[in-house]
Motif scaffolding. Sequence first.
Motif, PDB file in Angstrom:
ATOM      1  N   VAL A 166      -7.918  13.815  14.101  1.00  0.00           N
ATOM      2  CA  VAL A 166      -7.554  12.436  14.439  1.00  0.00           C
ATOM      3  C   VAL A 166      -6.043  12.279  14.280  1.00  0.00           C
ATOM      4  CG1 VAL A 166      -8.008   9.990  14.005  1.00  0.00           C
ATOM      5  CG2 VAL A 166      -9.824  11.679  13.622  1.00  0.00           C
ATOM      6  N   ASP A 167      -5.317  12.715  15.311  1.00  0.00           N
ATOM      7  CA  ASP A 167      -3.867  12.528  15.324  1.00  0.00           C
ATOM      8  C   ASP A 167      -3.544  11.272  16.129  1.00  0.00           C
ATOM      9  OD1 ASP A 167      -4.309  13.306  17.948  1.00  0.00           O
ATOM     10  OD2 ASP A 167      -3.353  15.256  17.737  1.00  0.00           O
ATOM     11  N   LEU A 168      -2.257  10.978  16.311  1.00  0.00           N
ATOM     12  CA  LEU A 168      -1.868   9.734  16.971  1.00  0.00           C
ATOM     13  C   LEU A 168      -2.369   9.666  18.409  1.00  0.00           C
ATOM     14  CD1 LEU A 168      -0.404   7.035  17.030  1.00  0.00           C
ATOM     15  CD2 LEU A 168       1.729   8.262  17.518  1.00  0.00           C
ATOM     16  N   ASP A 169      -2.271  10.770  19.149  1.00  0.00           N
ATOM     17  CA  ASP A 169      -2.712  10.758  20.541  1.00  0.00           C
ATOM     18  C   ASP A 169      -4.211  10.461  20.653  1.00  0.00           C
ATOM     19  OD1 ASP A 169      -0.188  11.273  21.496  1.00  0.00           O
ATOM     20  OD2 ASP A 169      -0.488  13.440  21.633  1.00  0.00           O
ATOM     21  N   LEU A 220       0.823  -1.207   0.000  1.00  0.00           N
ATOM     22  CA  LEU A 220       0.000   0.000   0.000  1.00  0.00           C
ATOM     23  C   LEU A 220       0.856   1.257   0.000  1.00  0.00           C
ATOM     24  CD1 LEU A 220      -2.886  -0.868   2.516  1.00  0.00           C
ATOM     25  CD2 LEU A 220      -3.166  -0.271   0.104  1.00  0.00           C
ATOM     26  N   SER A 221       2.005   1.174   0.680  1.00  0.00           N
ATOM     27  CA  SER A 221       2.863   2.344   0.848  1.00  0.00           C
ATOM     28  C   SER A 221       3.949   2.443  -0.220  1.00  0.00           C
ATOM     29  CB  SER A 221       3.522   2.309   2.238  1.00  0.00           C
ATOM     30  OG  SER A 221       2.552   2.204   3.251  1.00  0.00           O
ATOM     31  N   GLY A 222       4.099   1.412  -1.036  1.00  0.00           N
ATOM     32  CA  GLY A 222       5.118   1.433  -2.071  1.00  0.00           C
ATOM     33  C   GLY A 222       6.529   1.229  -1.552  1.00  0.00           C
ATOM     34  N   ARG A 254      -2.116   7.975   5.141  1.00  0.00           N
ATOM     35  CA  ARG A 254      -1.475   7.714   3.854  1.00  0.00           C
ATOM     36  C   ARG A 254      -0.571   8.849   3.400  1.00  0.00           C
ATOM     37  NH1 ARG A 254      -0.575   3.769   4.368  1.00  0.00           N
ATOM     38  NH2 ARG A 254       0.167   3.590   2.250  1.00  0.00           N
ATOM     39  N   THR A 255      -0.908  10.094   3.733  1.00  0.00           N
ATOM     40  CA  THR A 255      -0.104  11.228   3.270  1.00  0.00           C
ATOM     41  C   THR A 255       1.049  11.550   4.214  1.00  0.00           C
ATOM     42  OG1 THR A 255      -1.544  12.839   4.379  1.00  0.00           O
ATOM     43  CG2 THR A 255      -2.090  12.242   2.103  1.00  0.00           C
ATOM     44  N   GLY A 256       1.059  10.938   5.407  1.00  0.00           N
ATOM     45  CA  GLY A 256       2.139  11.175   6.350  1.00  0.00           C
ATOM     46  C   GLY A 256       2.132  12.554   6.966  1.00  0.00           C
ATOM     47  N   ASP A 257       0.942  13.170   7.065  1.00  0.00           N
ATOM     48  CA  ASP A 257       0.871  14.523   7.624  1.00  0.00           C
ATOM     49  C   ASP A 257       0.541  14.530   9.111  1.00  0.00           C
ATOM     50  OD1 ASP A 257      -1.749  13.702   7.517  1.00  0.00           O
ATOM     51  OD2 ASP A 257      -2.507  15.463   6.441  1.00  0.00           O
ATOM     52  N   GLN A 277       2.548  -0.801  20.128  1.00  0.00           N
ATOM     53  CA  GLN A 277       3.266  -0.779  18.859  1.00  0.00           C
ATOM     54  C   GLN A 277       2.314  -0.998  17.687  1.00  0.00           C
ATOM     55  OE1 GLN A 277       6.195  -3.866  20.148  1.00  0.00           O
ATOM     56  NE2 GLN A 277       7.701  -2.397  19.452  1.00  0.00           N
ATOM     57  N   TYR A 278       1.354  -1.900  17.866  1.00  0.00           N
ATOM     58  CA  TYR A 278       0.394  -2.194  16.813  1.00  0.00           C
ATOM     59  C   TYR A 278      -0.453  -0.966  16.492  1.00  0.00           C
ATOM     60  CZ  TYR A 278      -3.629  -4.258  14.437  1.00  0.00           C
ATOM     61  OH  TYR A 278      -4.633  -4.534  13.532  1.00  0.00           O
ATOM     62  N   ILE A 279      -0.846  -0.219  17.521  1.00  0.00           N
ATOM     63  CA  ILE A 279      -1.664   0.978  17.314  1.00  0.00           C
ATOM     64  C   ILE A 279      -0.912   2.016  16.498  1.00  0.00           C
ATOM     65  CG2 ILE A 279      -2.632   2.991  18.521  1.00  0.00           C
ATOM     66  CD1 ILE A 279      -3.537   1.065  20.722  1.00  0.00           C
ATOM     67  N   GLU A 280       0.377   2.184  16.811  1.00  0.00           N
ATOM     68  CA  GLU A 280       1.176   3.151  16.044  1.00  0.00           C
ATOM     69  C   GLU A 280       1.294   2.710  14.591  1.00  0.00           C
ATOM     70  OE1 GLU A 280       5.434   5.557  16.276  1.00  0.00           O
ATOM     71  OE2 GLU A 280       4.759   4.302  17.947  1.00  0.00           O
ATOM     72  N   TYR A 281       1.488   1.402  14.377  1.00  0.00           N
ATOM     73  CA  TYR A 281       1.525   0.879  13.004  1.00  0.00           C
ATOM     74  C   TYR A 281       0.207   1.167  12.288  1.00  0.00           C
ATOM     75  CZ  TYR A 281      -0.625  -2.771  10.170  1.00  0.00           C
ATOM     76  OH  TYR A 281      -1.419  -3.448   9.282  1.00  0.00           O
ATOM     77  N   LYS A 282      -0.916   0.906  12.983  1.00  0.00           N
ATOM     78  CA  LYS A 282      -2.216   1.068  12.349  1.00  0.00           C
ATOM     79  C   LYS A 282      -2.493   2.534  12.021  1.00  0.00           C
ATOM     80  CE  LYS A 282      -6.613  -1.326  12.569  1.00  0.00           C
ATOM     81  NZ  LYS A 282      -7.500  -2.180  13.393  1.00  0.00           N
ATOM     82  N   PHE A 283      -2.073   3.423  12.907  1.00  0.00           N
ATOM     83  CA  PHE A 283      -2.233   4.850  12.620  1.00  0.00           C
ATOM     84  C   PHE A 283      -1.456   5.229  11.368  1.00  0.00           C
ATOM     85  CE2 PHE A 283      -0.758   9.226  12.869  1.00  0.00           C
ATOM     86  CZ  PHE A 283      -1.961   9.909  13.008  1.00  0.00           C
ATOM     87  N   ASN A 284      -0.223   4.766  11.271  1.00  0.00           N
ATOM     88  CA  ASN A 284       0.598   5.079  10.106  1.00  0.00           C
ATOM     89  C   ASN A 284       0.020   4.464   8.832  1.00  0.00           C
ATOM     90  OD1 ASN A 284       2.505   6.599  11.530  1.00  0.00           O
ATOM     91  ND2 ASN A 284       3.681   4.779  12.090  1.00  0.00           N
ATOM     92  N   LEU A 285      -0.655   3.325   8.984  1.00  0.00           N
ATOM     93  CA  LEU A 285      -1.310   2.703   7.840  1.00  0.00           C
ATOM     94  C   LEU A 285      -2.444   3.590   7.332  1.00  0.00           C
ATOM     95  CD1 LEU A 285      -1.711   0.232   5.989  1.00  0.00           C
ATOM     96  CD2 LEU A 285      -3.185  -0.752   7.758  1.00  0.00           C
TER      97      LEU A 285
END
Length: 230
Positions: free
Chosen positions: A197-200, A72-74, A157-160, A146-154
């Motif tokens: 909807v940020d990481l926190d 998904l992320s290339g 998509r734009t990394g903002d 750790q899984y939650i941080e991964y899922k948030f990054n998933l």
Amino acid sequence: MQAVKGFFASIKSGFVSKGKTMGIILGIFNPELSDFQKKKLKHEFHVFFDLNKDGILEWKDFDLARTKICDLSGWKVGTDKFQQTNELFITIWRRLQDEGDENNDGKISIDEWLQMWQNFNEQCIKQSKKDNEEPPERKLPEWLEQYIEYKFNLYDRTGDGKVDAEEFEYVLSDFGVPPKDARCAFLMFSCNNTKKVDLDYFKELCIDYYRSDDISALGNFITGKLDFND
């Protein structure tokens, strides 16, 4: 959209209490998983963890998840992002296996999955009697952090650093969630797009989903599922 607003308004009255807008545990925190909690945990198990749909968790499910996020992320084989993702999933699987694989067969069944959460509830209550740093119902296993941080990054998509409705809908479509349900769920936990909807905030929503027995908690919507009564 008007129907969504009406539904949101009815939900909001149920969880706004004493200035809190997240999930509220009613009464004394119970180490026993309720039927509602079991339904949420089973849904997470079958939709987001057991990716090959064979009814058990093992390393190949996490290998599929790693491949999914990299595709998904290339992120190509040999890149730093690919390597970091690979190491993260190995770590998460090992820690999950340590806590959930009771018979040490290299697999985690749905019964072991639920028992793991039951055990964690009991551990949190025991620990809370020793210190008062954090309510037992707001704690998470280390592997899940750790899984939650991964899922948030998933989702991001734009990394903002934040998730929007389009990103949420796009990612969940890959897990079979209908776009309409995903968009409606996002409106719920983002308070009609008024809450960033940020990481926190995403972590708080996840705590609601995994730990709360409050049926009106906003975090109940983070998987895109709108109703757990079926």
